[in-house]
Scaffold this motif. Structure first.
Motif, PDB file in Angstrom:
ATOM      1  N   GLN A  52       0.537   4.220  -2.614  1.00 49.04           N
ATOM      2  CA  GLN A  52      -0.056   5.727  -2.242  1.00 49.04           C
ATOM      3  C   GLN A  52       1.212   6.877  -2.571  1.00 49.04           C
ATOM      4  O   GLN A  52       0.706   7.967  -2.667  1.00 49.04           O
ATOM      5  CB  GLN A  52      -0.400   5.859  -0.698  1.00 49.04           C
ATOM      6  CG  GLN A  52      -1.403   4.797  -0.130  1.00 49.04           C
ATOM      7  CD  GLN A  52      -1.592   4.660   1.143  1.00 49.04           C
ATOM      8  OE1 GLN A  52      -0.640   4.646   1.835  1.00 49.04           O
ATOM      9  NE2 GLN A  52      -2.794   4.568   1.681  1.00 49.04           N
ATOM     10  N   ARG A  53       2.360   6.402  -2.582  1.00 55.74           N
ATOM     11  CA  ARG A  53       3.304   7.441  -3.029  1.00 55.74           C
ATOM     12  C   ARG A  53       3.270   7.958  -4.487  1.00 55.74           C
ATOM     13  O   ARG A  53       3.439   8.818  -4.974  1.00 55.74           O
ATOM     14  CB  ARG A  53       4.632   6.813  -2.796  1.00 55.74           C
ATOM     15  CG  ARG A  53       5.296   6.949  -1.641  1.00 55.74           C
ATOM     16  CD  ARG A  53       6.690   6.654  -1.529  1.00 55.74           C
ATOM     17  NE  ARG A  53       7.046   5.309  -1.816  1.00 55.74           N
ATOM     18  CZ  ARG A  53       7.124   4.143  -1.269  1.00 55.74           C
ATOM     19  NH1 ARG A  53       6.787   4.126   0.146  1.00 55.74           N
ATOM     20  NH2 ARG A  53       7.345   2.796  -1.902  1.00 55.74           N
ATOM     21  N   ASP A  54       2.400   6.838  -5.202  1.00 59.35           N
ATOM     22  CA  ASP A  54       2.180   7.249  -6.766  1.00 59.35           C
ATOM     23  C   ASP A  54       0.777   7.886  -6.916  1.00 59.35           C
ATOM     24  O   ASP A  54       0.196   7.707  -7.952  1.00 59.35           O
ATOM     25  CB  ASP A  54       2.512   5.730  -7.408  1.00 59.35           C
ATOM     26  CG  ASP A  54       2.619   6.194  -9.051  1.00 59.35           C
ATOM     27  OD1 ASP A  54       3.306   7.170  -9.236  1.00 59.35           O
ATOM     28  OD2 ASP A  54       2.258   5.465  -9.916  1.00 59.35           O
ATOM     29  N   GLY A  55       0.094   8.051  -5.663  1.00 58.28           N
ATOM     30  CA  GLY A  55      -1.201   8.599  -5.929  1.00 58.28           C
ATOM     31  C   GLY A  55      -2.200   7.548  -5.951  1.00 58.28           C
ATOM     32  O   GLY A  55      -3.613   8.064  -6.389  1.00 58.28           O
ATOM     33  N   ARG A 104       0.915  -1.190   0.200  1.00 62.50           N
ATOM     34  CA  ARG A 104      -0.010  -0.039  -0.058  1.00 62.50           C
ATOM     35  C   ARG A 104       0.830   1.225  -0.131  1.00 62.50           C
ATOM     36  O   ARG A 104       0.533   2.278  -0.802  1.00 62.50           O
ATOM     37  CB  ARG A 104      -0.936   0.023   1.191  1.00 62.50           C
ATOM     38  CG  ARG A 104      -1.975   1.128   1.197  1.00 62.50           C
ATOM     39  CD  ARG A 104      -2.976   0.991   2.213  1.00 62.50           C
ATOM     40  NE  ARG A 104      -3.975   0.170   1.667  1.00 62.50           N
ATOM     41  CZ  ARG A 104      -4.679  -0.964   2.035  1.00 62.50           C
ATOM     42  NH1 ARG A 104      -3.987  -1.455   3.205  1.00 62.50           N
ATOM     43  NH2 ARG A 104      -5.314  -1.562   1.449  1.00 62.50           N
ATOM     44  N   PRO A 105       1.914   1.497   1.041  1.00 66.80           N
ATOM     45  CA  PRO A 105       2.668   2.608   0.740  1.00 66.80           C
ATOM     46  C   PRO A 105       3.036   2.995  -0.471  1.00 66.80           C
ATOM     47  O   PRO A 105       3.177   4.199  -0.964  1.00 66.80           O
ATOM     48  CB  PRO A 105       3.891   2.393   1.712  1.00 66.80           C
ATOM     49  CG  PRO A 105       3.250   1.376   2.811  1.00 66.80           C
ATOM     50  CD  PRO A 105       2.260   0.274   1.931  1.00 66.80           C
ATOM     51  N   ALA A 106       3.652   2.079  -1.527  1.00 61.56           N
ATOM     52  CA  ALA A 106       4.099   2.248  -2.622  1.00 61.56           C
ATOM     53  C   ALA A 106       3.140   2.832  -3.483  1.00 61.56           C
ATOM     54  O   ALA A 106       3.316   3.689  -4.423  1.00 61.56           O
ATOM     55  CB  ALA A 106       4.777   0.831  -3.212  1.00 61.56           C
ATOM     56  N   ASP A 138      -4.111   3.719  -4.333  1.00 62.12           N
ATOM     57  CA  ASP A 138      -4.547   3.008  -3.038  1.00 62.12           C
ATOM     58  C   ASP A 138      -5.235   1.678  -3.670  1.00 62.12           C
ATOM     59  O   ASP A 138      -5.501   1.341  -4.881  1.00 62.12           O
ATOM     60  CB  ASP A 138      -5.270   3.561  -2.280  1.00 62.12           C
ATOM     61  CG  ASP A 138      -5.177   2.827  -0.799  1.00 62.12           C
ATOM     62  OD1 ASP A 138      -4.427   2.138  -0.458  1.00 62.12           O
ATOM     63  OD2 ASP A 138      -5.776   3.709   0.208  1.00 62.12           O
TER      64      ASP A 138
END
Length: 44
Positions: A17-20, A13-15, A22
């Motif tokens: 979310q970093r790209d906009g 999920r963090p990866a 989820d």
């Protein structure tokens, strides 16, 4: 099984979310089919 899938999704999920984006867990069927919903922007 649902808990294990959630654990794996929480790792990626963090990866996303970093790209906009989820990911949302929609369903895990009795025979092991996992359905997810991808959200947000994709870069390419």
């Amino acid at each position: 099984m649902r808990e294990k899938v959630e654990e794996v999704l929480n790792k990626i999920r963090p990866a996303l979310q970093r790209d906009g984006g989820d990911v949302e867990l929609v369903d895990v069927s009795a025979d092991g089919v996992v359905k997810v919903r991808l959200k947000g922007a994709c870069g390419g």
